[in-house]
Write an enzyme that holds these catalytic residues in place. Sequence first.
Site, PDB file in Angstrom:
ATOM      1  N   LYS A  84     -33.223 -20.041  28.079  1.00 37.78           N
ATOM      2  CA  LYS A  84     -32.732 -21.336  27.586  1.00 37.78           C
ATOM      3  C   LYS A  84     -31.369 -21.731  28.186  1.00 37.78           C
ATOM      4  O   LYS A  84     -31.079 -22.910  28.343  1.00 37.78           O
ATOM      5  CB  LYS A  84     -32.638 -21.328  26.061  1.00 37.78           C
ATOM      6  N   ASP A 120     -34.677 -27.998  19.843  1.00 43.59           N
ATOM      7  CA  ASP A 120     -34.502 -27.036  18.744  1.00 43.59           C
ATOM      8  C   ASP A 120     -33.555 -27.603  17.690  1.00 43.59           C
ATOM      9  O   ASP A 120     -33.787 -27.451  16.484  1.00 43.59           O
ATOM     10  CB  ASP A 120     -33.886 -25.726  19.271  1.00 43.59           C
ATOM     11  N   THR A 212     -30.998 -14.850  13.788  1.00 43.73           N
ATOM     12  CA  THR A 212     -31.221 -13.613  14.543  1.00 43.73           C
ATOM     13  C   THR A 212     -32.714 -13.279  14.486  1.00 43.73           C
ATOM     14  O   THR A 212     -33.418 -13.763  13.595  1.00 43.73           O
ATOM     15  CB  THR A 212     -30.436 -12.414  13.949  1.00 43.73           C
TER      16      THR A 212
HETATM   17  N1  LIG Z   1     -38.370 -21.615  14.399  1.00 45.46           N
HETATM   18  C1  LIG Z   1     -38.092 -21.987  15.630  1.00 45.46           C
HETATM   19  O1  LIG Z   1     -38.495 -23.055  16.101  1.00 45.46           O
HETATM   20  C2  LIG Z   1     -37.216 -21.131  16.493  1.00 45.46           C
HETATM   21  C3  LIG Z   1     -36.582 -21.703  17.615  1.00 45.46           C
HETATM   22  C4  LIG Z   1     -35.754 -20.886  18.378  1.00 45.46           C
HETATM   23  C5  LIG Z   1     -35.609 -19.537  18.045  1.00 45.46           C
HETATM   24  N2  LIG Z   1     -36.254 -19.038  16.972  1.00 45.46           N
HETATM   25  C6  LIG Z   1     -36.111 -17.618  16.600  1.00 45.46           C
HETATM   26  O2  LIG Z   1     -34.724 -17.338  16.454  1.00 45.46           O
HETATM   27  C7  LIG Z   1     -34.451 -16.006  16.863  1.00 45.46           C
HETATM   28  C8  LIG Z   1     -33.273 -15.993  17.836  1.00 45.46           C
HETATM   29  O3  LIG Z   1     -33.592 -16.725  18.996  1.00 45.46           O
HETATM   30  P1  LIG Z   1     -32.453 -17.051  20.096  1.00 45.46           P
HETATM   31  O4  LIG Z   1     -33.096 -17.874  21.135  1.00 45.46           O
HETATM   32  O5  LIG Z   1     -31.212 -17.565  19.463  1.00 45.46           O
HETATM   33  O6  LIG Z   1     -32.143 -15.579  20.658  1.00 45.46           O
HETATM   34  P2  LIG Z   1     -30.832 -15.072  21.393  1.00 45.46           P
HETATM   35  O7  LIG Z   1     -30.182 -16.156  22.154  1.00 45.46           O
HETATM   36  O8  LIG Z   1     -31.223 -13.822  22.083  1.00 45.46           O
HETATM   37  O9  LIG Z   1     -29.808 -14.694  20.187  1.00 45.46           O
HETATM   38  C9  LIG Z   1     -30.097 -13.675  19.270  1.00 45.46           C
HETATM   39  C10 LIG Z   1     -28.943 -13.532  18.283  1.00 45.46           C
HETATM   40  O10 LIG Z   1     -29.342 -12.584  17.291  1.00 45.46           O
HETATM   41  C11 LIG Z   1     -28.445 -11.476  17.301  1.00 45.46           C
HETATM   42  N3  LIG Z   1     -29.209 -10.249  17.110  1.00 45.46           N
HETATM   43  C12 LIG Z   1     -30.231  -9.809  17.893  1.00 45.46           C
HETATM   44  N4  LIG Z   1     -30.686  -8.624  17.411  1.00 45.46           N
HETATM   45  C13 LIG Z   1     -29.944  -8.341  16.313  1.00 45.46           C
HETATM   46  C14 LIG Z   1     -29.932  -7.255  15.400  1.00 45.46           C
HETATM   47  N5  LIG Z   1     -30.804  -6.243  15.497  1.00 45.46           N
HETATM   48  N6  LIG Z   1     -29.022  -7.278  14.396  1.00 45.46           N
HETATM   49  C15 LIG Z   1     -28.161  -8.304  14.282  1.00 45.46           C
HETATM   50  N7  LIG Z   1     -28.109  -9.354  15.128  1.00 45.46           N
HETATM   51  C16 LIG Z   1     -28.993  -9.371  16.129  1.00 45.46           C
HETATM   52  C17 LIG Z   1     -27.759 -11.507  18.641  1.00 45.46           C
HETATM   53  O11 LIG Z   1     -26.500 -10.867  18.504  1.00 45.46           O
HETATM   54  P3  LIG Z   1     -25.640 -10.358  19.769  1.00 45.46           P
HETATM   55  O12 LIG Z   1     -24.829 -11.534  20.198  1.00 45.46           O
HETATM   56  O13 LIG Z   1     -24.840  -9.247  19.240  1.00 45.46           O
HETATM   57  O14 LIG Z   1     -26.643  -9.921  20.810  1.00 45.46           O
HETATM   58  C18 LIG Z   1     -27.657 -13.005  18.897  1.00 45.46           C
HETATM   59  O15 LIG Z   1     -26.571 -13.574  18.218  1.00 45.46           O
HETATM   60  C19 LIG Z   1     -35.761 -15.463  17.430  1.00 45.46           C
HETATM   61  O16 LIG Z   1     -36.400 -14.708  16.431  1.00 45.46           O
HETATM   62  C20 LIG Z   1     -36.582 -16.708  17.726  1.00 45.46           C
HETATM   63  O17 LIG Z   1     -37.974 -16.483  17.634  1.00 45.46           O
HETATM   64  C21 LIG Z   1     -37.045 -19.806  16.168  1.00 45.46           C
END
Ligand SMILES: NC(=O)c1ccc[n+]([C@@H]2O[C@H](COP(=O)([O-])OP(=O)(O)OC[C@H]3O[C@@H](n4cnc5c(N)ncnc54)[C@H](OP(=O)(O)O)[C@@H]3O)[C@@H](O)[C@H]2O)c1
Length: 298
Positions: A84, A120, A212
């Site tokens: 992204k 989003d 997360t």
């Molecule tokens: N419903 C929807 O339409 C929608 C849309 C977009 C995303 N999502 C969901 O949102 C989630 C995140 O997506 P993203 O694109 O933002 O991912 P991303 O850019 O990789 O960000 C992930 C975030 O979660 C944190 N994180 C990851 N693993 C963790 C853990 N085990 N414990 C605590 N914090 C953790 C990361 O922290 P660090 O900075 O420390 O790595 C980071 O801040 C995913 O599950 C995705 O499927 C849903």
Amino acid sequence: MTKLETLFIMLENNFVTARTKVLCVIGYPIEQSMSPIMHNAAINELKLDFIYLAFNIHPINLSIAVKGFRTFNITGINVTIPFKQKIMKFLDEIEPTAQKIGAVNAIKNDEGYLIGKNTDAEGAMKAFLDAGYSISGKNILLLGAGGAARAVAYVMAKEANKIVIANRTEKKALKLANELKKHFNTNFEGKSNRASVLKKESEKADILINTTPVGMYPNVQSSPLNTEFLHQDLIVYDIVYNPLETKLIKDATEKECRTIGGLDMLVNQGAIAFEWWTNKKPNVNLMKNKIIEFLGIK
Ligand SMILES: NC(=O)c1ccc[n+]([C@@H]2O[C@H](COP(=O)([O-])OP(=O)(O)OC[C@H]3O[C@@H](n4cnc5c(N)ncnc54)[C@H](OP(=O)(O)O)[C@@H]3O)[C@@H](O)[C@H]2O)c1
């Protein structure tokens, strides 16, 4: 209309032809994506001559993939983890909101000219408001500081009173809070996600938003917040949609919090992109029900 013309229209509406326009999602991995299910359901219902596919793109091949969008004349592209942010530099234009957020999750190919957009943010907000909740004057505790957190924070910042961003990597939370301060008058704080911080901040929050992946399939027994920190006055918004009811949402329901899961955000962000690409409004209920059906039988 002649019989032949009628037959031709029927064929066009039911078959992939040499004129069928291609939509797709790219990510790495991509197998978990629900986008082909909901988009193809909307395409079929509207009898559009489109098809929606999913491509697993190894990160080293991202620039080649973008060339491929132009070469193969792909009409619209969704972008998911981990591209992204990385994809932005390969595009010809980025819409202002996506530029501010720093993430693109949808691309339109206008005769080889690639425009990036973030749906989003709008999708997250629409889902929240449609559920009957309000952001106005509220204190938000936002878990995570990744791509989705950025979209949620930017779209909710204007109306909220305060947003506390709590992230595993504290410096990313601080960076996002500092960026947001440049654009909005709202109060922002960046913090770590230590239990002591989450305990204190959840007490003061009206809305808790998990961005997360904690609790996402297959780690369905995990929750990003200790159950004890949930209180009855919290609205709990978990953007994770697989499972449809995460542990966080289950815990929050038990504590009599108002809740909203991630499925509506998913469907809304998809519907906004779909309309942008096809100029047709998709049936969001159908899109949602197809995912429920799929997740139910998986
Ligand atoms: N419903 C929807 O339409 C929608 C849309 C977009 C995303 N999502 C969901 O949102 C989630 C995140 O997506 P993203 O694109 O933002 O991912 P991303 O850019 O990789 O960000 C992930 C975030 O979660 C944190 N994180 C990851 N693993 C963790 C853990 N085990 N414990 C605590 N914090 C953790 C990361 O922290 P660090 O900075 O420390 O790595 C980071 O801040 C995913 O599950 C995705 O499927 C849903």
